[in-house]
Each structure stands twice: as C-alpha cells, then as structure tokens.
Design an enzyme around this catalytic site. Structure first.
Site, PDB file in Angstrom:
ATOM      1  N   ASP A 103      10.750  25.962 -30.620  1.00 28.08           N
ATOM      2  CA  ASP A 103      11.110  24.822 -30.052  1.00 28.08           C
ATOM      3  C   ASP A 103      10.101  23.919 -29.294  1.00 28.08           C
ATOM      4  OD1 ASP A 103      14.036  25.414 -30.538  1.00 28.08           O
ATOM      5  OD2 ASP A 103      14.034  26.711 -28.857  1.00 28.08           O
ATOM      6  N   GLU A 107       0.755  -1.257  -0.294  1.00 31.07           N
ATOM      7  CA  GLU A 107      -0.029   0.205   0.055  1.00 31.07           C
ATOM      8  C   GLU A 107       0.812   1.101   0.048  1.00 31.07           C
ATOM      9  OE1 GLU A 107      -0.529  -2.632   2.060  1.00 31.07           O
ATOM     10  OE2 GLU A 107      -2.671  -3.191   2.132  1.00 31.07           O
ATOM     11  N   ASP A 114      21.016  23.575 -26.754  1.00 27.48           N
ATOM     12  CA  ASP A 114      21.585  24.987 -27.703  1.00 27.48           C
ATOM     13  C   ASP A 114      22.956  25.604 -27.270  1.00 27.48           C
ATOM     14  OD1 ASP A 114      20.999  26.937 -29.317  1.00 27.48           O
ATOM     15  OD2 ASP A 114      19.354  28.149 -28.148  1.00 27.48           O
ATOM     16  N   GLU A 139       5.932 -12.564   5.866  1.00 27.57           N
ATOM     17  CA  GLU A 139       4.323 -12.775   5.971  1.00 27.57           C
ATOM     18  C   GLU A 139       3.834 -13.934   5.418  1.00 27.57           C
ATOM     19  OE1 GLU A 139       2.877  -9.186   4.195  1.00 27.57           O
ATOM     20  OE2 GLU A 139       3.551  -7.776   5.755  1.00 27.57           O
ATOM     21  N   ASP A 157      14.298  27.446 -25.960  1.00 26.99           N
ATOM     22  CA  ASP A 157      13.815  28.661 -25.626  1.00 26.99           C
ATOM     23  C   ASP A 157      12.995  29.379 -26.355  1.00 26.99           C
ATOM     24  OD1 ASP A 157      15.710  29.530 -27.558  1.00 26.99           O
ATOM     25  OD2 ASP A 157      17.029  30.589 -26.349  1.00 26.99           O
TER      26      ASP A 157
END
Length: 914
Positions: free
Chosen positions: A634, A294, A336, A699, A630
């Site tokens: 782009d 969980e 760039d 378990e 930028d």
C-alpha cells in the site's frame, strides 16, 4: 550473465524439474550452491541485498526552500522594515519565527524519505545458504542471484526465490493484502499468471509460516518485488496540501497589497503632507510593516498543532500538520475492508446440514448427528490452537473460528488428540481451495477429513449426511439445495466453508491428493463472519451527509466486500464490483470514466498498482483523496493520495512511514472524526485570518488621515504603537480563535472545492470594509475626542516640547486602545460566519476569554509602565477616557450580529420564494 531483471524467462513447455534446471543454468548455479569466491564476485557485481535510494539527498536545497517560502519572504521583508524603523528586538523575534518554521517544515520533509528506509526492516538479518557444498548462515545483505537458500517455518524470506524442493506456507499479506497463508511448492508451476500468484516462487519480505523448502535466489535488493514497490513509493512525489497552497496565495496577496499601498503612500505623503522623501519612505515602511501579519504563520502552525494533539487522543496520529486541514477538504475516502470497516476477527455465525440452518446461539447438546459430524471434521482438519487459559489462540484466524464452531457443536478441539490421530496432511491449496487430513481411529479405520470452498468440495462428493447422520445419495436436488444455501450465506457477507469426509479401511493412507479427495460424503457448511466495527455505520452516514464519497478497495472476495459495504451503508443493494481481472482490462481513461459514472463502486482483489492508479485517477479529477492501507504493497498509494492513512495495530512499518496519518485503533470512525476536525480547523483559519486582516483598515486609515490632511492632523498612531499592536496585543486572541469549537451543521455541508481559496471576496468585504471600517471610525472618534478636549485645532503643533504634546500622546494612546477594544468586538464577531453567536455560546470559547484578559493586561503594561511609555510614546489616560472605550466591543460585535441576522433572513426568504 544477464541482469537480475531479465535473468529468468519461465519456459512454459518444461515440467517443474526441467524449468528449475533451466533457471539454474541461466543463473550459472547448481543445486550444490555457489562457491564463496563466486558469491563474493557476484556481490560486487549486483551490490548488497538491500533497499536503497536511487538518488542523492537534496537536503540543502530543501532547507533553502523553507527560507524562501512566500510567507517566509514576506516575514523577511517585515524584519527588514522593522530594522529600518529601529525595532531590532521585534525584528529579531520575526527572524526567530522564520528559522523555527523553516526547521519544522524541513523535518517534515525528511519524514517522507523514511518510508523507503522502513522497507529494509522487512529483510531479515541472517539467511541460511549453501556455499562450497555446506550450509552456512550469512548476512541477508550478502545474498546474490544463484545462491541456494534453505527456508524453514518462522523464517522471513530474504530475496526472491524459485523453489527447487519442498513446500512451505507463506504469509503474503505484506505484498498482497490477503491474510490467508498460501502454499508455495517446487512441484507446482504456473504459466501466464501474475508473478505474485506463481506457486513455485517465494518473495522477499514475506514470512514462512509452515513447512521446509530449498530454493535458488533469482533477484535481490531493488530488483525484488519488494524493491519494485520501494521504487514506486520513491517516484511518487507529494504535492503541497491545500492549506499550504492557500497560505502561499495569501502571502502573495498580502505582499502585493502591502507593497502597492506603501508605494502609493510615498507620493501622497510628499505632495499632500509636504513630507521629505526620507520621512515619506519611513512612514511607508511603517505602513508596510503594519500590513504584514507577523502572527499569521505561527498562529496557523499552533492551530494545527492543537488539532494534532486532539486527534491523537481520538486514535489518529497525524505526522504532518498541514494534513489536518487536508482532511477537512477530503471528498473521497478509499478504504480497505478488513480491520478498518470490520473487526478483523472471524467468528462462527451459522452452520448448515441436511437438517437445516442452525445459528450459534444455542447449547451444543442440541446439535443433530449431522452437525456433530461437521464439528468433528472442523476440529480434525485444522492446525490452529485455542487458548488454554494462559496462552492466546494461535493459527490462522479462519481455522481458529472453525475450532470455536466445533467446540460449540460439542467436538473435542484439543490439539493433543488431533496430533495423535493424524496420519497425513495435504496443505491448503489456493488453486484447489481445499485442505485435507487423514486421521486414524483406534487403529482399525482411517477417516479423510476435507474442508474448503463449497464449489471445490461439492463436486468431489457423491453422498450427503442426512439429518440422522446416515449417508444418502447426493442427487441433483440435494446439490441445488446446498448451492442455494451457499448463495444465501454469501449474500449475507459470510465466509462459507464446506466440510466432507470419507471412511477408509486401516492400512497405508493415500499418498496422492487426488486419491484422498474423491467420493466424499458431504457433511455440511460453516459460515463465518468478520463483523463490522461498532460505530462504522454511523460514521458512514455522517460521510454521506457531509458529501464525502466512500470507495472500498480490498484484497478480499468480491461478494464479501459487497456484502460488508451494504451492511455498513456504503453502497445500496447493487454496487458495481470491479475484480482484479476487470481492472487489468481498463485503460486510465476508462478507469476515470468508470469512477465518475458509477457512484457506488467496489474494487476487489486490488493489487498495489490498482490502488495507486485509483488514487491518481481521483486526484486527476480534482478530488481530495484519503487512502487507507496497512501492507507494504500500500505504500505507493499512501504516498500518492492527499492523505495516506495507515493502520497502527495491523499495519506494517512501511505503511506507517509512508502515511501522513496513523490510526492507532484501526477504526474507520477515527477517519471521519479527523475529517470533522480538519473542517473545523479550516473554518478557524478563515476566522483568525479575518481577525488579523480586519486591523489593516484602521491602520491604513490612521496614516491616510495624516497624509490627506496635508499634515494638519497629526499622525493618529505611531509606528511603534502599530507594531506593538501587531506583534503583541493581537496574537493571543488570534490563537484562541484557532481553538474555536465547531459551528452547528459543520458535517451537513459538502466539501469545499479543491481550488477554493482560503480568502474569498465576501470575506474581504466583511473584514476590510465592514469590521475594519467600523473600528476605524471608533478609533478616530476617540483620537479627535481627546485632542479637541485639550484645545487642539487643525495645524496646531503637537511635537515634543509643545504644550499639546502630552495631549497628543494621550490621543495616540486612545487610538491604540480604540483599535484594541475594537478588535475585542471583532474577535467575538468572527467566531461565527453565518449563525448567531448565541447558537454557539457567547462564553463557550474559554481560551478566547483568557486571551482577551491577557491582551488587556499586556496593553495596560504598554500604556502605564514608564519604560513602554518612553518606547511607544503612550501616556496614561484618566478613567473618563477609559469609560468611553467600554462600548466599542459591543458596537462592533452587535453590528456584525445584525448583519448576519439580515443575511440569514434574506437567505430564508429566498428559499421560501423558490
């Protein structure tokens, strides 16, 4: 009337005036503009001048998908099982986790749609048009094809326009990525060139930086170049991140294992323990609930959220949590140049005249007569303005740098004197690569001052200023010397401008450009530099060590891009440089082969489509790609890449909306820091998955011991104790492990393959068959120790009302605490996968220490608080039993420390043997 898309075919046989008239006829317009009624009719026909979505919102389906995600389905199953065993409170908590996660993921999905909406911000609110023969201001959304618009300095152009008269300078950086303004003139016509380079066209979303012009609108809304880019951005669909795909695989793996074990337990319980079908199903449900992690989803979400906050403090804002992990698997960064690798700030580097080269690190009084002439030309042929103490520098960055050079060389760069002497100006022509001014001196002489690209200026010169400032003939030897110096500057990554002049008698200045820009006297060169950012070279070196490839994609000149790439260490001395013309000739297959074949490659003068195709080619080869950008142009590439990285300072709103990460400092080093953070997060995800998975074995063992003994051994762990362990005591240490510091050598290993799973076979062997089995043995030792000391024997009744019932409750409590103390040892063991814990610091993760302390406090409440004793079936333990638990963490931790030591020893021996 034809559609906007094909309304205009440029007639190559006509002169500019005839071509403009042909377009007006095609658009059924005139130089006097449209009538208001006709404009209204066309607005209905073509629609408003705005960017819009092509499809309907699909948010209901997207929201439903968040609730049917594989891990969400697993959590729904866990909630149902919790209800079956009567744990409504915990079931409600799991449902709350599902709802919160779905809501968060849905909000992230909506972020992608905002990129197209942000493009609309590049359209102005008002535009000046000619309607009914008069000038009117209208809303930009009301512009239609055929409208005559007026453009002035400072205007943002509202539609795609063909100029009919006048000339303007336009900042096209949002569309082309080039920062130098370009000239657009009605008298200049181009044929067979890309539409963005046509000198008689101006485009929606660009800015007029100077001049005045009148033009006719030929495209609006989604039919403009800006709209085409918006459509490209919209068509590019983002794929799930590597972590999102891996979480789905983990969810299905957990579901499959859990269901198979639960189904297998039913016949074992019925025929081995002789339980009824109802009880067998009930215990199987409890087993399945115990197998469901969980806490996995909230731990992953919170771990990524912590990483996002940490990256924000380093200048990287991540908009989607899963992008942090994607950065960790990045193996290609497409970057760039201007503003990312460099400072985006031109500075004068050196000057050259007939007397030789001079660096800008000496006093201006030392300038030779020839250099003083260079300074005078640079100050006169210029439209920038230097700061006066209160205002900042204004103008083109290149011209500002030239003024700084002129000032250092002793010239007067004041704007007042410059404007007083200027008689005429020929704007910078991008085809000629020249700018010229004609300036008067004392009313009796005129001077032609020209600056531009050396290859454009030098052929127009017949003389050169000697070292003493006197003109001498410009023979072949001088031309070769000048050309050699230009090549030297270019090879150093410097931008070179040539300066020349000519004296004219007083009178009417030349009206034609050709008459002014001839028979010039060459004065010298000024070289400018956009220096690399501090720390970029070190960041590039870290990328090389980490196996990350860097590809430069820029709109700048090939030589400049190559020189900067060499300077910061991205390439060696001979990189492969692909220009726009070269790129146009490549097919998709050839592009893929070129990228694979050439390890050091630079794409110069790259178009928006080029960046998009490069990203798609890399991703098609299985690379995880980070793409910087930028400008508006782009946006499609930022969408297509696994990680779109936008510039926070110089970037446009469109790029920032389309990207998944924004660099607030525009610095390449922030990308590398984010990659390192992503790798650390992925490692930590594996660590806390190992931590969570390791509880499955103890378990399961508890249930199998009960079933395989035929019920002779009572159930060592109740279902509610198991759920209390899963949801309560386990979560806080898992969260702390998600904040584990990076292991040594994190950036010295190559990126993991794109398809590599977050779960590996060796990881399962370690968690299930080593750590989990070790904890199982320890917890069962504690369980039997308590029972046997109380006089229990196999088959003895331990139910409510029996004499051994209290001892049984203490025994299950001992099992529960044995799991807890064993998991404490597991938490320290999984902190490192290969190295010793001492190498990273036993106490270096203070969050883990706090989490363990909180876990022990919570467990104390579970064991000693009467309400929880009644709910969980726990019982208080005497101090002697608690002392027995103290060695558990050290046994688990020490065993795994020994295992890792043996693995490292074997690895070293194997390396020595080879």
């Amino acid at each position: 009337m034809r559609s906007q898309h094909d309304a205009w075919v440029r007639p190559p046989e006509l002169d500019p005036e005839e071509a403009a008239d042909a377009l007006l006829r095609d658009l059924r317009s005139s130089r006097g503009g449209l009538s208001g009624r006709e404009a209204g009719r066309r607005l209905v026909q073509y629609g408003p001048n705005e960017l819009r979505r092509r499809g309907k919102r699909r948010w209901p389906g997207e929201l439903v998908r968040q609730f049917t995600h594989p891990l969400a389905l697993l959590l729904w199953l866990a909630a149902a099982l919790l209800l079956m065993v009567g744990s409504q409170v915990v079931a409600g908590a799991v449902v709350l986790i599902i709802v919160l996660n779905a809501a968060f993921a849905f909000v992230q999905e909506l972020q992608a749609e905002r990129a197209v909406e942000a493009l609309a911000m590049y359209l102005p609110q008002r535009a000046t048009v000619v309607r009914d023969g008069a000038h009117r201001e209208v809303d930009a959304v009301e512009l239609v094809p055929g409208d005559i618009v007026l453009i002035e300095e400072g205007d943002r152009i509202a539609a795609d326009v063909r100029l009919l008269g006048g000339a303007i300078e336009v900042d096209m950086s949002a569309l082309t990525g080039e920062s130098v303004p370009v000239v657009r003139s009605a008298t200049m016509q181009d044929v067979r060139v890309p539409v963005l380079r046509a000198h008689d066209l101006a485009f929606s979303g660009t800015n007029c930086t100077g001049g005045e012009a009148r033009g006719v609108v030929f495209a609006t809304g989604m039919h403009t170049e800006l709209g085409r880019i918006a459509a490209l951005s919209e068509r590019v669909e983002q794929e799930p991140s590597p972590l999102e795909r891996q979480v789905r695989r983990v969810a299905w793996l957990i579901a499959a294992v859990s269901v198979l074990l639960a189904l297998a337990f039913i016949p074992v319980a019925m025929f081995g323990a002789h339980l009824s079908l109802t009880n067998a199903v009930l215990f199987a449900a409890g087993l399945l609930a115990g197998m469901v992690p969980e806490g996995l989803l909230p731990v992953i979400t919170l771990a990524l959220a912590v990483a996002v906050r940490a990256l924000a403090s380093r200048g990287a804002l991540v908009k989607r949590l899963s992008a942090v992990e994607t950065l960790g698997s990045t193996d290609v960064i497409c970057t760039d140049k201007t503003g990312t690798l460099t400072e985006n700030r031109m500075r004068p580097a050196a000057a050259w005249s007939a007397g030789g080269r001079a660096e800008f690190d000496w006093a201006s009084s030392g300038a030779s007569p020839a250099l003083r002439a260079v300074a005078r030309i640079a100050a006169a042929c210029n439209n920038a303005e230097l700061p006066d103490g209160e205002s900042e520098a204004a103008g083109d960055p290149t011209e500002i740098a030239l003024l700084l050079a002129a000032t250092r060389l002793g010239a007067d760069a004041g704007i007042a004197a410059r404007e007083a002497e200027r008689c005429r100006q020929f704007h910078f022509d991008p085809e000629l690569k020249l700018m010229t001014t004609i300036d008067g001196h004392d009313g009796d002489v005129l001077s032609v001052h020209t600056k531009g690209a050396p290859e454009s200026v030098l052929p127009r010169c017949t003389r050169i200023l000697g070292e003493d400032g006197e003109p001498v003939p410009l023979d072949d030897a001088w031309r070769e010397r000048v050309t050699a110096q230009v090549d030297t500057f270019a090879s150093e990554g410097l931008r070179v401008l040539a300066l020349a002049e000519r004296m004219l008698p007083a009178g009417q200045p030349p009206q034609r450009r050709d008459d002014a820009e001839r028979e010039l006297c060459f004065a010298g060169l000024i070289a400018l530099i956009d220096p690399p950012r501090e720390g970029v070279a070190e960041a590039v070196a870290r990328c090389r060590t980490a196996g990350i490839r860097i590809i430069v994609i820029t709109g700048d000149h090939p030589l400049t891009a190559a020189a900067v790439a060499r300077r910061v260490g991205i390439t060696g001395p001979d990189p492969t440089v692909v220009t726009a013309e070269d790129f146009e000739r490549l097919s998709e297959a050839e592009l893929g082969k070129l990228i694979r074949r050439e390890p050091e490659i630079i794409f110069a003068r790259a178009s928006p489509e080029a960046k998009l195709h490069i990203a798609e080619a890399l991703r098609g080869d299985g690379h995880v790609v980070a793409m910087t950008g930028d400008g508006v142009n782009d946006a499609p590439a930022l969408h297509s890449a696994d990680i779109g990285v936008a510039m926070g300072k110089s970037g446009t709103d469109v790029a920032r909306e389309a990207a998944t990460m924004i660099l607030t400092d525009d610095n390449f080093t922030s990308i590398v820091s984010a990659v390192q953070a992503g790798r650390r997060i992925y490692d930590n995800v594996r660590k806390f998955i190992s931590y969570i998975f390791s509880h499955a074995t103890p378990e399961i063992v508890a249930f199998l011991v009960f079933a395989l003994s035929g019920g002779a051994i009572p159930l060592p762990l109740t279902i509610l104790q198991l759920l209390a362990f899963d949801v309560g005591s386990e979560t806080l240490p898992a969260l702390a492990i998600s904040r584990e510091p990076a292991e040594p050598g994190l950036m010295d290993r190559p990126p993991r393959p794109r398809g590599e799973g977050v779960i590996r076979g060796s990881m399962l062997v370690r968690t299930w068959l080593f750590l989990g089995l070790l904890v199982s043995v320890l917890q069962m030792v504690g369980f039997f120790y308590v029972l046997v000391r109380s006089g229990w024997h196999p088959g003895a009744q331990v139910g409510p009302g029996q004499p051994l019932h209290h001892a049984y409750q203490q025994a299950t409590t001992m099992t529960f605490l044995g799991m807890v103390f064993g998991q404490i040892g597991t938490a320290f063991a999984v902190r490192t996968q290969h190295a010793s814990l001492r190498s990273i610091g036993v106490f270096s993760n203070r969050h883990l220490l706090a989490g363990i302390a909180a876990e022990l406090a919570l467990v104390g409440i579970f064991v000693y608080a009467p309400p929880f004793q009644a709910l969980l079936g726990t019982a208080a333990l005497p101090p002697g039993y608690l002392v027995l638990l103290l060695p558990y963490p050290f046994i688990v931790w020490g065993a795994d420390e020994l295992r890792r030591y043996l693995v490292r020893l074997g690895t070293r021996r194997a390396q020595l043997a080879t």
